[in-house]
Enzyme design. Structure first.
Site, PDB file in Angstrom:
ATOM      1  N   GLY A   1       0.302  -1.508  -0.326  1.00 10.19           N
ATOM      2  CA  GLY A   1       0.175   0.427  -0.162  1.00 10.19           C
ATOM      3  C   GLY A   1       0.631   1.590   0.423  1.00 10.19           C
TER       4      GLY A   1
ATOM      5  N   HIS B   1       7.149  -8.224  -4.590  1.00 10.13           N
ATOM      6  CA  HIS B   1       5.258  -8.966  -4.843  1.00 10.13           C
ATOM      7  C   HIS B   1       5.549 -10.096  -5.332  1.00 10.13           C
ATOM      8  CE1 HIS B   1       3.252  -4.951  -3.759  1.00 10.13           C
ATOM      9  NE2 HIS B   1       5.119  -4.099  -3.875  1.00 10.13           N
TER      10      HIS B   1
ATOM     11  N   CYS C   1       5.108  -6.356   1.501  1.00 11.66           N
ATOM     12  CA  CYS C   1       5.730  -4.902   0.959  1.00 11.66           C
ATOM     13  C   CYS C   1       5.683  -4.349   1.959  1.00 11.66           C
ATOM     14  CB  CYS C   1       5.325  -4.369  -0.229  1.00 11.66           C
ATOM     15  SG  CYS C   1       5.557  -2.691  -0.855  1.00 11.66           S
ATOM     16  N   TYR C   2       4.304  -2.832   2.306  1.00 14.58           N
ATOM     17  CA  TYR C   2       3.599  -2.746   3.103  1.00 14.58           C
ATOM     18  C   TYR C   2       3.364  -3.711   3.992  1.00 14.58           C
ATOM     19  CZ  TYR C   2       1.706   0.621   5.825  1.00 14.58           C
ATOM     20  OH  TYR C   2       0.895   1.422   7.448  1.00 14.58           O
TER      21      TYR C   2
ATOM     22  N   ASP D   1     -21.340 -11.358 -17.984  1.00 11.29           N
ATOM     23  CA  ASP D   1     -21.599 -11.095 -16.747  1.00 11.29           C
ATOM     24  C   ASP D   1     -23.313 -11.449 -16.568  1.00 11.29           C
ATOM     25  OD1 ASP D   1     -18.826 -10.731 -16.094  1.00 11.29           O
ATOM     26  OD2 ASP D   1     -18.936  -8.404 -15.810  1.00 11.29           O
TER      27      ASP D   1
ATOM     28  N   GLU E   1       2.449 -12.242  -6.229  1.00 13.90           N
ATOM     29  CA  GLU E   1       1.340 -12.149  -7.087  1.00 13.90           C
ATOM     30  C   GLU E   1       0.938 -11.662  -8.472  1.00 13.90           C
ATOM     31  OE1 GLU E   1       2.479  -9.690  -4.075  1.00 13.90           O
ATOM     32  OE2 GLU E   1       1.353  -7.818  -4.647  1.00 13.90           O
TER      33      GLU E   1
ATOM     34  N   LYS F   1     -13.546 -12.223 -12.888  1.00 16.21           N
ATOM     35  CA  LYS F   1     -14.428 -12.516 -14.446  1.00 16.21           C
ATOM     36  C   LYS F   1     -14.106 -13.890 -14.735  1.00 16.21           C
ATOM     37  CE  LYS F   1     -16.571  -9.981 -18.325  1.00 16.21           C
ATOM     38  NZ  LYS F   1     -16.784  -9.601 -18.506  1.00 16.21           N
TER      39      LYS F   1
END
Ligand code: XMP
Length: 519
Positions: A59, A175, A86-87, A233, A177, A375
């Site tokens: 963040g 990171h 990270c943060y 959707d 991710e 999605k």
């Protein structure tokens, strides 16, 4: 929080990183349910027994300020493993007495190389000697907190992975991710299965029954209305609700005349005949066209289309008794964005058209069965509901449709020209197998004419712009690099088959600085 009934889950505390959503996706991809919560929501949790792990996200905040976003230290005493990213790592270090410094010397943006210092469960099968990771930080931990070990370093930051093995608290500065981190998934695998000891149980198809039951219990004998566009959707939402309440679901399809060639009729037939939904078709194309006459301002177009849509829909709703609910295909990313941890709203670039203003005006309660899913998860759900591939894997299409892809004035003739060109482009993408590699593709008409020569005659016709982008969620995008022979062929086909176009151009800008749509 929605999934209170999940027996095992990982909670991701969001400190406002741009990539927090990706953490949730990576964990769900590994067969474990994860949910994103704000630090405020964390404080309100009373029952911890289904929580098998916490992840503290990155963040923009800094623990070097006297006031910084935090978590109660008590969460580290619950015997639930914690991973800070990270943060999140800096916050853990701060709360346990380490030292964090903001310095130009230590900051890292982009690629860095991780070197092993000690073995750890978190880095098993991940870090043998060296790994390429993606960094985005200005602050760095410069002194380890008591009882923590240093597991790995990079050249600029010595304490890149730290752990308190007894308390099962871990922190990584990079990171894992993002796809730029080499094999970051292994870090999550190790955290989930070796450290949190969670079982791989969650998958989207197994949610189907629970979702149907939930809708049944909520709606009971009342009626639900749904604006069905034929996009992924709203189609998946309608099929799901139909399974729960059958004829009490009223689907309304408004033909604005601004859809792709043949698309409206195709979707109507599929929903009416194949899935036997209770679909009401409203042909409003002449009305839309007359209200849009001589309107070229993009925001005005969007407002006119959105408001007309609402009016038509409201009028239709009045014909039904016991109508208590409005169904919408809202997805998880929209929910996360609307309650960001920092409370900041990104500045308005365009007024998106959806049926957002409706529930309040019509005094209806909202049903959003997809609001916990990404999605790609919705597509898995669509597949398990038997939704045809042509709809399930369709590219996103904006609510105002071709109205915002005809730059300048919208006329019947221009709609027809665009529909033909767009149809050639999309059909060739499907035929060549490129359609599924592209996140979104379309043709548009520019508001200028240029000179050309066809045969021995001069022409003065429209320019057709083609756009094709790759993206993960539409927030950022890159233009797609076509093989030369493919794009040559498309240009030829459009010029030879669509009267009214004598020039084809390809948009080679990414987002940002451009947006995906032109208006
Ligand atoms: P932009 O043009 O903002 O588009 O980069 C990002 C994504 O959003 C879609 N889009 C819309 N979707 N109603 C929608 O439902 C709208 O008014 C709208 N405008 C843009 C766009 O197609 C892309 O996928």
């Amino acid at each position: 929080m929605q999934f209170q009934y999940e027996k095992e889950k990982v909670l991701i505390v969001d400190f406002g990183s741009q990539v927090t959503k990706l953490i949730a996706r990576r964990i769900r991809e590994l067969g474990v349910f994860s949910e994103i919560i704000t630090p405020k929501e964390l404080i309100k949790i009373k029952d911890y027994h289904s929580i098998k792990g916490f992840i503290l996200s990155g963040g923009p905040s800094t623990v070097t300020n006297s006031r910084f976003q935090s978590v109660p230290k008590a969460i580290f005493e619950k015997k639930i493993p914690v991973l800070g990213i990270c943060y999140g790592l800096q916050l853990i270090a701060k709360l346990f007495g380490g030292k964090i410094k903001s310095s130009k010397k230590r900051r890292e943006f982009g690629r860095a190389f991780l070197f092993k210092k000690k073995s750890s469960l978190l880095t098993k099968k991940y870090l043998i000697t060296k790994r390429s990771v993606w960094m985005s930080h200005q602050d760095a931990v410069v002194k380890l907190p008591k009882n923590f070990k240093s597991i790995a370093s990079t050249q600029n930051s010595k304490l890149t992975i730290i752990e308190h093995s007894k308390k099962k608290i871990y922190g990584v500065q990079f990171h894992p991710e993002v796809t730029h981190t080499d094999n970051g998934k292994q870090i999550f695998k190790n955290f989930l299965f070796l450290i949190c000891k969670i079982k791989k149980k969650w998958n989207i198809s197994s949610q189907k029954k629970k979702l149907i039951k939930k809708i049944k219990n909520r709606v009971k004998k009342d009626k639900v209305i749904c604006a069905l566009s034929g996009g992924v959707d709203s189609s998946v939402a309608a099929l799901l609700i139909n399974k729960a309440i059958k004829k009490n679901l009223i689907c309304v399809m408004v033909d604005t005349g601004l859809m792709r060639k043949n698309e409206f009729n195709y979707s109507y037939k599929i929903f009416k005949k194949k899935y036997r939904l209770n679909v009401k078709l409203i042909n409003a194309s002449s009305l839309f066209l007359s209200k849009l006459k001589n309107i070229s301002n993009p925001e005005k177009k969007r407002k006119i289309i959105g408001n007309l849509f609402i009016k038509i829909f409201e009028k239709e709703a009045k014909n039904h008794k016991n109508l208590k609910f409005l169904a919408q295909g809202t997805l998880y990313p929209d929910v996360i964005e609307s309650r960001s941890s920092t409370g900041s709203k990104t500045s308005k670039i365009k007024s998106h058209h959806n049926v957002g203003g409706l529930p309040k005006r019509m005094n209806l309660k909202l049903i959003e069965p997809l609001k916990d899913f990404f999605k790609d998860e919705v597509r898995i759900l669509g597949k398990s509901l038997g939704l045809v591939n042509q709809i399930n894997y369709k590219h996103p299409f904006p609510g105002p449709g071709l109205g915002i892809r005809i730059v300048g004035n919208i006329t019947k003739e221009r709609i027809k020209i665009l529909q033909e060109a767009d149809n050639i482009f999309i059909s060739e993408l499907v035929k060549s197998g490129l359609y599924s590699k592209i996140w979104q593709a379309y043709a548009a008409l520019l508001p200028i004419k240029t000179v050309g020569v066809m045969g021995d005659s001069r022409t003065y016709e429209n320019i057709c712009l083609l756009r094709a982008v790759t993206s993960e969620d539409g927030m950022t995008a890159d233009y797609f690099s076509f093989p030369k022979n493919f794009i040559d062929n498309i240009s030829n086909k459009i010029i030879n088959n669509v009267k009214g176009i004598n020039r084809v151009v390809y948009d080679i800008t990414s987002k940002p600085p451009s947006t995906i749509e032109l208006e």
